[in-house]
Design a protein around this motif. Structure first.
Motif, mmCIF file in Angstrom:
data_model
loop_
_atom_site.group_PDB
_atom_site.id
_atom_site.type_symbol
_atom_site.label_atom_id
_atom_site.label_comp_id
_atom_site.label_asym_id
_atom_site.label_seq_id
_atom_site.Cartn_x
_atom_site.Cartn_y
_atom_site.Cartn_z
ATOM 1 N N LYS A 67 0.851 -1.185 0.000
ATOM 2 C CA LYS A 67 0.000 0.000 0.000
ATOM 3 C C LYS A 67 0.888 1.237 0.000
ATOM 4 N N ALA A 68 0.352 2.366 -0.392
ATOM 5 C CA ALA A 68 1.101 3.623 -0.398
ATOM 6 C C ALA A 68 1.693 3.866 0.987
ATOM 7 N N ASN A 103 5.672 0.157 1.732
ATOM 8 C CA ASN A 103 6.612 -0.771 1.099
ATOM 9 C C ASN A 103 7.765 -1.068 2.058
ATOM 10 N N ASN A 113 12.391 0.356 -4.585
ATOM 11 C CA ASN A 113 11.542 -0.200 -5.623
ATOM 12 C C ASN A 113 12.354 -0.576 -6.867
ATOM 13 N N ALA A 152 6.472 4.305 -0.992
ATOM 14 C CA ALA A 152 5.581 3.989 -2.111
ATOM 15 C C ALA A 152 4.538 5.088 -2.227
ATOM 16 N N LYS A 153 4.296 5.543 -3.445
ATOM 17 C CA LYS A 153 3.356 6.648 -3.680
ATOM 18 C C LYS A 153 1.921 6.176 -3.912
ATOM 19 N N THR A 154 1.761 4.950 -4.458
ATOM 20 C CA THR A 154 0.423 4.442 -4.768
ATOM 21 C C THR A 154 0.261 3.015 -4.260
ATOM 22 N N ASP A 155 -0.967 2.613 -4.084
ATOM 23 C CA ASP A 155 -1.258 1.232 -3.687
ATOM 24 C C ASP A 155 -0.985 0.278 -4.845
ATOM 25 N N ASN A 156 -0.469 -0.886 -4.529
ATOM 26 C CA ASN A 156 -0.313 -2.005 -5.459
ATOM 27 C C ASN A 156 0.539 -1.704 -6.697
ATOM 28 N N ASP A 157 1.497 -0.828 -6.568
ATOM 29 C CA ASP A 157 2.430 -0.530 -7.660
ATOM 30 C C ASP A 157 3.323 -1.757 -7.872
ATOM 31 N N GLU A 165 6.834 -1.827 -6.341
ATOM 32 C CA GLU A 165 6.980 -1.826 -4.881
ATOM 33 C C GLU A 165 6.757 -3.223 -4.318
#
Length: 96
Positions: A42-43, A46, A50, A61-66, A69
């Protein structure tokens, strides 16, 4: 009597340090109970750097589920969480 008490204390400390080291080794993610799972973090949650190289620290991490990450998860659970291996994540990022 004081000399034997000191020796006993030193031995007890040595044994205690050995037990702590063993416990820490068993809990370390790289010890076999955990695996890196990409695309499930999740944002801000992590575990480290990355794949794309935009940061090198946990919690960035900037966004969920990237897909770039990752998080450590219990070994064998990544796929059931919808996660990717490192190779799968690299392929996905390459195709974007």
């Amino acid at each position: 009597m004081q000399k034997s008490a000191r020796i006993a204390s030193a031995l007890a400390a040595a044994v205690a340090l050995g037990l702590v080291s063993t416990a820490q080794a068993q809990q370390h993610p790289a010890s076999g109970g955990k695996e890196k799972c990409y695309g499930v973090a999740k944002a801000g949650a992590n575990d480290c750097a990355n794949l794309s190289g935009t940061h090198s620290c946990a919690g960035q991490a900037k966004t969920d589920n990237d897909a770039a990450e990752w998080k450590f998860v219990a070994k064998g659970t990544c796929k059931s969480m919808g996660g990717l291996t490192a190779d799968e994540a690299k392929a996905k990022l390459k195709g974007m």
